[in-house]
Design a protein around this motif. Sequence first.
Motif, mmCIF file in Angstrom:
data_model
loop_
_atom_site.group_PDB
_atom_site.id
_atom_site.type_symbol
_atom_site.label_atom_id
_atom_site.label_comp_id
_atom_site.label_asym_id
_atom_site.label_seq_id
_atom_site.Cartn_x
_atom_site.Cartn_y
_atom_site.Cartn_z
ATOM 1 N N GLU A 1 -34.572 17.826 -23.693
ATOM 2 C CA GLU A 1 -34.459 16.852 -24.786
ATOM 3 C C GLU A 1 -33.140 16.081 -24.661
ATOM 4 N N GLN B 1 -39.354 12.203 -29.239
ATOM 5 C CA GLN B 1 -38.120 11.962 -28.481
ATOM 6 C C GLN B 1 -38.034 10.497 -28.065
ATOM 7 N N MET C 1 -32.923 11.865 -23.861
ATOM 8 C CA MET C 1 -32.619 10.942 -24.944
ATOM 9 C C MET C 1 -31.225 10.319 -24.904
#
Length: 368
Positions: A204, A181, A208
């Motif tokens: 996630e 990531q 990100m």
Amino acid sequence: MAETSASDILVRFKNVQKSYDGETLIVKDLNLDIRKGEFLTLLGPSGSGKTTSLMMLAGFETPTAGEIMLGERSLNRVPPHKRDIGMVFQNYALFPHMTVAENLAFPLKVRGMDKTDVTERVKRALSMVQLDKFANRYPGQMSGGQQQRVALARALVFEPQLVLMDEPLGALDKQLREHMQMEIKHLHERLGVTVVYVTHDQSEALTMSDRVAVFHQGEIQQIDSPQNLYEHPRNTFVANFIGENNRLHGKLLSREGDRCTVGLENGERVEAMAIHDAAPGAPVSLSIRPERINLNVQQEQNRFSGRIREFIYLGDHVRIRLEACGNSSFIIKQPIATLDPKLSVGDVVSLGWNVEHVRALDPVAVAE
């Protein structure tokens, strides 16, 4: 944030719909602007329309209605290989009979690039994902993480203006996934390429992205920065899907400006931020994050008592499950460092939170 001008938009979905059977819309009237250079994540549960939207942008699916623009041109009739879009899949989709270097050279040769340029670009792409020494290996001789890096390098090697990633880290273990990531995020920052990323993993998406579009039943519920999605969800679906959330059911008693008073089913009253536009007497759902609740503190506007039912130890913090506000699974998160070691199961404690940390949102069925 400043208004985005038309020249800052790379991709535009205009009234896009998708149906496979002519009746059910998997994607309903999607209008979405993707900015140049941004990392946008499409987040949502299975069947919410996020992957279908990505596949229409890639050219593997055709919109039933509406138009998708890349820059100034409509993509509706442009085949996938002519869209100047890089793609990374969960299953890597590498050619097993080709070496890493040959895999990376493939999209360049297809585009008719000469040999010297191909060699130079492949070298650069390998160095970008720190796999310089692996040029002559075959995918089968590499770990999952290494193969995913090759897939990433292959999507970037022809320097597309847009890279699409469909759950690219789904097959990796937790530690490697978290490492990748950050790799992808840093790569994006370095290259300035536009990334559209699909995942159902909320952490996630929060880690990100510049912006996250939360999909549910074929529609975007909210598109915002990770922080705004988490701290200021616009509806109950977003509040429950992103992060952990205590949900209380009640009726709106009164409203004054951006604040309101909600009566819970057990007779207690909560002062909250009025997000859902409801009339007095109408049902609402309250959302409070577990880390925003304090134990044994006097100054909050909302103070209640609860009985401790369980401690769940998680290393850096403890989740405490209480019976409070008519809810038998009311969760508080406390850092280990601030936890009172004398607390035990069965204790009755006071708990409270500030009015700006509780949001009155749309009601949901109690059975949900």
